[in-house]
Enzyme design. Structure first.
Site, PDB file in Angstrom:
ATOM      1  N   ALA A  13     -81.860  14.679 -72.862  1.00  0.00           N
ATOM      2  CA  ALA A  13     -82.590  14.070 -73.986  1.00  0.00           C
ATOM      3  C   ALA A  13     -82.123  12.647 -74.281  1.00  0.00           C
ATOM      4  CB  ALA A  13     -82.434  14.935 -75.235  1.00  0.00           C
ATOM      5  N   SER A  14     -81.261  12.099 -73.425  1.00  0.00           N
ATOM      6  CA  SER A  14     -80.772  10.744 -73.683  1.00  0.00           C
ATOM      7  C   SER A  14     -81.796   9.679 -73.303  1.00  0.00           C
ATOM      8  CB  SER A  14     -79.468  10.505 -72.905  1.00  0.00           C
ATOM      9  OG  SER A  14     -79.594  10.962 -71.577  1.00  0.00           O
ATOM     10  N   ARG A  15     -82.688  10.032 -72.373  1.00  0.00           N
ATOM     11  CA  ARG A  15     -83.643   9.025 -71.891  1.00  0.00           C
ATOM     12  C   ARG A  15     -84.999   9.677 -71.624  1.00  0.00           C
ATOM     13  NH1 ARG A  15     -82.214   7.423 -66.827  1.00  0.00           N
ATOM     14  NH2 ARG A  15     -80.560   8.939 -66.543  1.00  0.00           N
ATOM     15  N   ASP A  63     -73.288  19.155 -67.884  1.00  0.00           N
ATOM     16  CA  ASP A  63     -74.012  19.037 -66.614  1.00  0.00           C
ATOM     17  C   ASP A  63     -74.837  20.309 -66.428  1.00  0.00           C
ATOM     18  OD1 ASP A  63     -74.910  18.994 -64.029  1.00  0.00           O
ATOM     19  OD2 ASP A  63     -73.009  18.306 -63.174  1.00  0.00           O
ATOM     20  N   SER A 150     -93.585  19.881 -63.217  1.00  0.00           N
ATOM     21  CA  SER A 150     -94.186  18.643 -62.689  1.00  0.00           C
ATOM     22  C   SER A 150     -95.459  18.984 -61.930  1.00  0.00           C
ATOM     23  CB  SER A 150     -93.207  17.979 -61.716  1.00  0.00           C
ATOM     24  OG  SER A 150     -93.812  16.885 -61.055  1.00  0.00           O
ATOM     25  N   TYR A 163     -87.444  17.897 -54.066  1.00  0.00           N
ATOM     26  CA  TYR A 163     -87.951  17.838 -55.451  1.00  0.00           C
ATOM     27  C   TYR A 163     -89.152  18.781 -55.617  1.00  0.00           C
ATOM     28  CZ  TYR A 163     -89.610  15.689 -59.843  1.00  0.00           C
ATOM     29  OH  TYR A 163     -90.019  15.467 -61.146  1.00  0.00           O
ATOM     30  N   ALA A 166     -88.069  22.397 -55.575  1.00  0.00           N
ATOM     31  CA  ALA A 166     -87.422  22.780 -56.839  1.00  0.00           C
ATOM     32  C   ALA A 166     -88.468  23.013 -57.929  1.00  0.00           C
ATOM     33  CB  ALA A 166     -86.449  21.687 -57.274  1.00  0.00           C
ATOM     34  N   LYS A 167     -89.457  22.143 -58.019  1.00  0.00           N
ATOM     35  CA  LYS A 167     -90.442  22.271 -59.101  1.00  0.00           C
ATOM     36  C   LYS A 167     -91.369  23.469 -58.858  1.00  0.00           C
ATOM     37  CE  LYS A 167     -89.140  18.810 -61.730  1.00  0.00           C
ATOM     38  NZ  LYS A 167     -88.620  19.021 -63.092  1.00  0.00           N
ATOM     39  N   ILE A 196     -95.383   9.694 -65.408  1.00  0.00           N
ATOM     40  CA  ILE A 196     -94.923   9.296 -66.738  1.00  0.00           C
ATOM     41  C   ILE A 196     -93.996   8.081 -66.607  1.00  0.00           C
ATOM     42  CG2 ILE A 196     -93.863  10.092 -68.888  1.00  0.00           C
ATOM     43  CD1 ILE A 196     -96.302  11.811 -68.010  1.00  0.00           C
TER      44      ILE A 196
END
Ligand code: NAP
Length: 260
Positions: A13-15, A63, A150, A163, A166-167, A196
């Site tokens: 949630a930092s970015r 993490d 995604s 990727y 994983a999604k 996005i």
């Protein structure tokens, strides 16, 4: 009074998208746990922004690929708030290098799947067990778990097979937990963002500018924003879908539509 407010954990949630979700959830009345892994300053800036708008938030470094960190993070939330009403599994990474499927490395596969698939799988398992306890103790009514997957869950990109894998796996994780947790009144939902505008897509901005503005990739012809995703999260949390679980929400400008 503040003790009655629901609590949300937003991973990553930092970015970017997670930041947008944290800010909107705080504005809608959640106390928010702002998880991050490295970017201490950015996470604290999100917490400060929430405080400035009159909300309640704490930063929490963990993490997401480490089950030990899951336990420490949940312990911290238990001690501070004593409840968790909403988990948003948002944290995720792109491969460090986009490499063709025929050259891609095992190291990248393990790193990407560890963070984007194994991490949310076990964090959800641990969170769900706690939520069940809270429901049975009458502390929570209808908690929710939301996964940010995604369009890559079903769209092939041969230069980042790890990727996509994983999604796609994460989409199945949503279905599994939705089926397993329904008896406890825990709704599980999936949001599939399209393209996005965040740090994750900064390196491929020109490519997507061309696809969106020159090649008609999207019916809604613009980049998505973190706020677009955050609005969908808040809509789900408002309880508008009481007879749904495992639902997939496309927040992608219509990317998923087949067109001829
Ligand atoms: P981003 O801008 O790169 O931000 C990633 C966030 O995840 C950061 O807050 C980062 O923390 C955190 N994070 C990364 N690894 C972590 C770990 N091991 N443990 C805990 N936190 C970790 O990414 P984004 O574009 O907002 O993407 C958010 C999610 O949406 C991801 O799951 C991504 O796959 C998905 N998504 C993105 C798009 C897109 O177009 N941007 C499209 C579809 C889906 P630090 O700041 O500490 O590094």
């Amino acid at each position: 009074m503040a003790d009655q407010l629901p609590v949300a954990l937003v991973t990553g949630a930092s970015r970017g998208i997670g930041r947008g979700i944290a800010l909107k959830l705080a504005a809608s009345g959640y106390r928010v746990v702002v998880n991050y892994v490295h970017n201490h300053e950015a996470a604290h800036a999100v917490v400060d922004a929430i405080h400035a708008q009159g909300g309640i938030a704490i930063p929490c470094q963990a993490d997401i690929s480490s089950t030990e960190h899951h336990d420490l993070m949940l312990q911290q939330i238990r001690e501070r708030f004593g409840r968790l009403d909403l988990l948003v599994n948002n944290a995720g990474i792109a491969p460090r290098q986009r490499l063709d499927l025929l050259q891609a490395t095992e190291e990248s596969f393990d790193h990407v799947l560890g963070t984007n698939l194994k991490g949310p799988y076990f964090l959800t398992q641990r969170t769900a067990n706690w939520m069940i306890q809270l429901v049975e103790d009458g502390i929570l009514f209808q908690p929710k778990i939301i996964f940010i997957s995604s369009i890559s869950a079903y769209t092939v990109s041969v230069a980042r097979g790890d990727y996509c894998t994983a999604k796609a796996g994460l989409s199945m994780v949503v279905k599994l937990f939705a089926a397993r947790l329904a008896e406890y009144n825990i709704g599980v939902f999936e949001i599939q963002p399209g393209i996005i505008e965040t740090d994750m897509t900064a390196g491929v901005r020109e490519k997507y500018d061309r696809l969106i503005y020159e090649e008609d990739l999207l019916p809604i012809s613009r980049w998505g924003t973190p706020e677009d995703i955050a609005q969908a999260v808040v809509a789900i949390t408002e309880g508008a879908f009481p007879y749904s679980t495992g639902q997939v929400f496309h927040v992608d400008g219509g990317f998923h539509l087949r067109r001829i």
